[in-house]
Write an enzyme that holds these catalytic residues in place. Sequence first.
Site, PDB file in Angstrom:
ATOM      1  N   GLY A 142       0.803  -1.215   0.000  1.00 11.76           N
ATOM      2  CA  GLY A 142       0.000   0.000   0.000  1.00 11.76           C
ATOM      3  C   GLY A 142       0.832   1.259   0.000  1.00 11.76           C
ATOM      4  O   GLY A 142       2.008   1.240  -0.365  1.00 11.76           O
TER       5      GLY A 142
ATOM      6  N   LEU B 199       0.444   3.675  -2.085  1.00  9.54           N
ATOM      7  CA  LEU B 199       0.821   3.556  -3.495  1.00  9.54           C
ATOM      8  C   LEU B 199       1.367   4.868  -4.068  1.00  9.54           C
ATOM      9  O   LEU B 199       0.926   5.956  -3.716  1.00  9.54           O
ATOM     10  CB  LEU B 199      -0.384   3.108  -4.318  1.00  9.54           C
TER      11      LEU B 199
ATOM     12  N   HIS C 202       4.261   1.974  -8.242  1.00  5.33           N
ATOM     13  CA  HIS C 202       3.274   0.893  -8.141  1.00  5.33           C
ATOM     14  C   HIS C 202       2.298   0.939  -9.321  1.00  5.33           C
ATOM     15  O   HIS C 202       1.939  -0.097  -9.891  1.00  5.33           O
ATOM     16  CB  HIS C 202       2.444   1.044  -6.854  1.00  5.33           C
TER      17      HIS C 202
ATOM     18  N   GLN D  22       7.911  -9.404   7.873  1.00  3.10           N
ATOM     19  CA  GLN D  22       9.134  -8.956   7.198  1.00  3.10           C
ATOM     20  C   GLN D  22       9.744  -7.725   7.855  1.00  3.10           C
ATOM     21  O   GLN D  22      10.760  -7.209   7.391  1.00  3.10           O
ATOM     22  CB  GLN D  22       8.878  -8.701   5.714  1.00  3.10           C
TER      23      GLN D  22
ATOM     24  N   LYS E 197      13.704  -1.508  -7.677  1.00  4.25           N
ATOM     25  CA  LYS E 197      14.316  -0.797  -6.533  1.00  4.25           C
ATOM     26  C   LYS E 197      14.700  -1.808  -5.457  1.00  4.25           C
ATOM     27  O   LYS E 197      15.749  -1.713  -4.841  1.00  4.25           O
ATOM     28  CB  LYS E 197      13.359   0.249  -5.956  1.00  4.25           C
ATOM     29  N   ASP E 198      13.827  -2.796  -5.252  1.00  4.20           N
ATOM     30  CA  ASP E 198      14.114  -3.894  -4.322  1.00  4.20           C
ATOM     31  C   ASP E 198      14.714  -5.053  -5.122  1.00  4.20           C
ATOM     32  O   ASP E 198      14.131  -6.136  -5.208  1.00  4.20           O
ATOM     33  CB  ASP E 198      12.832  -4.324  -3.610  1.00  4.20           C
TER      34      ASP E 198
ATOM     35  N   MET F 245      11.186   6.343  -6.048  1.00  5.61           N
ATOM     36  CA  MET F 245       9.861   6.397  -5.425  1.00  5.61           C
ATOM     37  C   MET F 245       9.725   5.258  -4.422  1.00  5.61           C
ATOM     38  O   MET F 245      10.075   4.116  -4.695  1.00  5.61           O
ATOM     39  CB  MET F 245       8.771   6.309  -6.490  1.00  5.61           C
ATOM     40  N   SER F 246       9.205   5.614  -3.238  1.00  8.90           N
ATOM     41  CA  SER F 246       9.042   4.648  -2.159  1.00  8.90           C
ATOM     42  C   SER F 246       7.928   5.132  -1.253  1.00  8.90           C
ATOM     43  O   SER F 246       7.741   6.341  -1.061  1.00  8.90           O
ATOM     44  CB  SER F 246      10.345   4.539  -1.355  1.00  8.90           C
TER      45      SER F 246
END
Length: 282
Positions: free
Chosen positions: A31, A33, A37, A61, A151-152, A186-187
Amino acid sequence: MLIFNKQTDLKAYLLPFLASKTTVGFVPTMGALHNGHLSLLRKALQENEVVVMSIFVNPTQFNNAEDLEKYPRTLERDVEKIATISNKIIVFAPSVDDIYEGNTVSESFDYDGLEHQMEGKHRPGHFDGVGTVVKRLFEIIQPTHSYFGEKDFQQLQIIKKLVQKYKIPVNVIGCPIHREKNGLAMSSRNERLSETERKEAALIFKTLTASKKMFGTKTANEVSNFVKKTFENHPKFSMEYFQIADEATLKPCLRKSKNKKYRAFIAVFVNNIRLIDTISLN
C-alpha cells in the site's frame, strides 16, 4: 471495483478464470501507493486479462517494530489511485489473521545465499517474512505473471529463487525503478520525509550515478570509499551499507570480470527513515 478482504472469497471469484486458463497478473504491494506501483499495474493490464493487486502490510518482514507501526496505511487513498488506472483491477486487502490464520510467524527459506547479503545482513529474518507472504499470496491467487519493482532488486532475485526452488508456476517480472524529478527512487517511505529532506535525499541517486561513472575506470573498493566519504560529509545522512555486487549471486565484487553484470546497492537513513536504492553499473 471489486475489493476482497478474505482469501476464501477471492479464491472463489478467481476459480472460473483459472479453470479457463485466463491470464492473471498479480502486483503485490504494502500500500501507500505511488507512481512506481501504478506503472506495475499498467504493465500487468497490458499483459493479462485479469489483474489483482494486493495491499497488505506484512508484519513478518519487519525486524523493527517501530518501522511496522509507522508504515503508512492509506487503503482508501490507494483504491482511489487504482481507480485512475482502471476500475477492472481486483484489490485484495486481507487482515493479518486472514493471511496467517492466527499464527503470525515466518517459514524458513534457503535462497542459496542470496539472503545473506545486504538487506539480509542488516534485517535478520526479513527475507523469511517476504518469502512467507509472497508464497501464500501466490498460492491464493495462482497468477500467470507477477510484477516487482527493481528498486528492491535483492528481493526480486529472492522471489525468482523462491519460485524456482518451490516450482511455483508463475513468471516473475522485474520492472524499472520510477524516480521523482530529483532522482529519488519512489518509495512509500518517502511520505515520511519532510519537503526539505525529500530534496536533500536526491544525493542518494546523484551519488549512485557518480559511482556508475567511476566504475568504468576505478576499482570497486575505490568507488566504495568515494561513496562512504560522500555520506560522511553530510551530517543529515547515515549510510548503513554500500555494496557493489554480482547481479546473479549478489556477492560483493572483489575484482571486476568482463563476463559479469554488476550493480551498486545502498541503504541510507535520513532522519531515521531508511531509504534504499540501486543502479546497474554495466
